[in-house]
Scaffold this motif. Sequence first.
Motif, short mmCIF file in Angstrom:
data_model
loop_
_atom_site.label_atom_id
_atom_site.label_comp_id
_atom_site.label_asym_id
_atom_site.label_seq_id
_atom_site.Cartn_x
_atom_site.Cartn_y
_atom_site.Cartn_z
N GLN A 211 9.99 -0.57 43.90
CA GLN A 211 10.42 0.71 43.36
C GLN A 211 11.26 1.44 44.41
N PRO A 212 11.96 2.49 44.01
CA PRO A 212 12.87 3.16 44.96
C PRO A 212 12.20 3.60 46.26
N GLY A 213 10.92 3.94 46.20
CA GLY A 213 10.25 4.43 47.40
C GLY A 213 9.79 3.33 48.34
N ALA A 214 9.99 2.07 47.96
CA ALA A 214 9.45 0.95 48.74
C ALA A 214 10.38 0.60 49.89
N GLU A 215 10.61 1.56 50.77
CA GLU A 215 11.50 1.37 51.91
C GLU A 215 10.93 0.31 52.85
#
Lengths: 482, 253
Positions: free
Chosen positions: A380-384
Motif C-alpha cells: 500500500q502507499p504507506g509501505a515505505e
Amino acid sequence: MATTDTEVKELIKREYEHGFVTEIEADTFEPGLNEDVIRRLSKVKQEPEFMLEWRLKAYRRWLEMDDPTWAHVDYPEIDYNAISYYSAPKKQEDMPQSLDEVDPELLRTYEKLGIPLHEREKLAGVAVDAVFDSVSVATTFKEQLAEAGVIFCPISEAVQKYPELVEKYLGSVVPAGDNFFAALNSAVFSDGSFVYIPKGVRCPLELSTYFRINAANTGQFERTLIVADEGSYVSYLEGCTAPMRDENQLHAAVVELVALGDAQIKYSTVQNWYPGDEHGKGGIYNFVTKRGACLGKNSKISWTQVETGSAVTWKYPSCILKGENSVGEFYSVALTHNYQQADTGTKMIHLGKNTRSTIISKGISAGRSSNAYRGLVKFQPGAEGARNYTQCDSLLIGDRCGAHTFPYIESKNKSAIVEHEATTSKVSDEQMFLCRQRGIDPEQAVSMIVNGFCKEVFKELPMEFAVEAGKLLEVSLEGSVG
Amino acid sequence: MLSIKNLHASVEGEEILKGINLEIKAGEVHAIMGPNGSGKSTLSQVLAGNETFEVTEGEVTLNGENLLEQETEERAREGVFLAFQYPVEIPGVSNLQFLRTAVNAKRKHRGEEELNAAEFMKLAKDVSRQVDLDPSFLKRGVNEGFSGGEKKRNEILQALLLEPKLAILDETDSGLDIDALKVVSDGVNALRSEDRAILMVTHYQRLLNHIVPDYVHVLAGGRIIKSGGRELALELEEKGYGWLGVKDDDASN
C-alpha cells in the motif's frame, strides 16, 4: 520404475491409517440451516446476547453471498441444508475435569491416532486442548498457564468468561462478511481455541490443539482466536486427522491472529484429513480462512503449514503488516496425491513502513492430483521501504499430475522491493536409480527426495512436528511410485 | 564371482550390447576399454539394473545367483555397486542421511544391526578422510554443488562404505586432474581385496597406470573383440584402436 504393477497396487490399496469411526453417542441437530438453528446453537452454548447478534448478522451476510469459484479446484455443489450444524459428545453438561474422567472410547481414538495425551503431557510438555467433534473435552496444563496469566481455553468458554476480549477481537482480522466460508463460519462456528498472552509474557508451553471430525454429515466450523499482547510470544501447534467416510465432509474454519507491538506469534499446522480414496471418492473439503494482523511496531507473525490431507483444500494463511517494521512469514508444504486438489498460498499485505515478508512454498504433486500456489503480495502507499521475498517450488512425481503457480503482485509504493523465484522439477529417473543402486527401497527413496525438497519448510516446524511431518509425507506418498 | 554369457541389451529398440561374454573371479580387477559409443557405459548400467535398458538375451550371475531377475535395489544389497560417471544431485537430502540409509538397507539385508547416527557419523568421517573429502561434505546435499572431482571422490567414498562384492567403476577417471586422479585411484586400490571383484570402464589408459588391472578387454560395437593382460592397455595407448579395425572418434588422446 521397476516396482511392478502388482506391488504398486498393493501399496495403493493400503488404507488410510486413521480411517475409523468412534462410536460415541452424539447430541446432534437435524440437518438444515436457518435463523432458528443459529438461535438454538447459541442457546445450547449459553452465549451472551452479543454473540447471538453477531452470528445472525453473519448469517444474513452469508445468505447474500455465493460460493467462490475462482480457485483452481472442482467439487460438486454443497447442499448447506443437508449439513448438521451442531454435534457434541453427550456428556457435555458435566465436562471431565481430568483425563481419568474422559470417555475411554475417546481416549482410545486418540491412541489409534498416535496421540496419547498422557505421554504427550509428560514427554513434550505440551498443553493439549483436544477438540473432538465440536466440543472441547480435555484441557490440560491449565494451571501452569494460569500462573503465567495465559488464557488458553475453548472459545465457547471464552465467550462466557472473557466476553470483553472476545467482543473486541473476534472478527477484527477476518470480518464476518470477509468471504463466503468465513461468513458461514461466523454464523455457525461450533468451537475452537481462544488464546490470550498478556503483556510481556513468553508463553511457557507450546500450545497445541488436535481437531478431529467424527460424526457423519456434521460440518465442523472451528473458530480460533489468538491475541498476543505487547511484547509477548506464543507458539501454537495445530494438527488433525479424520476417520474414513464415503460422503464428503465440509470443514470451514477461521483462524484469527492478533499481534500487538513487539509481539510474536508462531502458528504451525500439520493437516492430514482424509483425502478420499484412490478413485477420488470421499475426503474432506477444507475451506479455511486464516489471517493474522501485525498491528503493533516490530510485531511478527509466522505461519508454517504441512498440508497432506483433504480432498479439496482452499486455504491462504495471510498477514496484514500494519505496524512499522512488522514481519510476516509463510512456510508451506502442500502435497497432493491420487485425485486431491489443493489451491493454497498466502497474502502479504504491506501497510506499514519497513515491513518485511517471506514466502517459501513447496508444492508436491503425485498421482492425478492438482496443486496450485496462489499468492498475493501487496504494497500500500504507506509501505515505505517494504520488502518481500517469495520462493515457490513445485515437484512433480509421475506424469499425470499438475502444478500451477498464480503469483499476484500489486505495488502502490515505489520504494517497495519484491523478489520472486519459482522452480518446477521432477523426481528424476536418475535420482531414483542412484538411490536404488545404493540399496534404498523405491518408496523410501521418493520419501527421502521429497523430504529433502521440503527441508527449508520443515526446519521452521517445532521439533516434534518436524518428525511427524516427515512421517506424514512418507505415509501420504505410499503408492506414488509406479 | 561374476559370469556374463551372451548378453544382449537394447535401448528404445536399438541393440547396444550384442553378445558379451565375461568371467571375473574374486580378487581380480578387469578393465574394459573401448572407443566412445562402444557400449561400455551400457554394460555398467545393465549390470546395475538400470531399466532404461532392456536385456533381450543372455544371462548374468553373481556367485551363482541370477542377477537379471533381481530388482536394482536387491542387486545393490547383494553387493553390486556402480560408481556413476555423472553422479546426480539430490537437493536437500544430506549426504550423511543418504549414506546411512544405504548402509543400513544393506546391513538389514544381511541381518546385521543398523547403525545409529553417532556410530555412522564416526565411520563416515574416517572414510571421507581416506578419499580426501572434508567431513563437512557429509552434511551437504547429495552431490549438491560438488565439483566434478568431488562427485567422483564421493562415489568412491560410497563404495568404501558399502563394501561391495562387485564394484563397477564407470569412467571414474573422466574430468579429474592429476591430483584428484591420484586420490581416486588410491581409493580404488584400497577397495582391492581377495573377496571382491572390480570392473573398471575407461576410455583412457592413464587410469591403469594407477590402478593396475589383471585383465584388459576391448569393447567395440557391443562385443568384446580382444582380451589380454596389462600390456594390452599399453599397446592401445601407443597404437589407438585403429589397429583392431575399430574406428575411434576420439582418438586424439
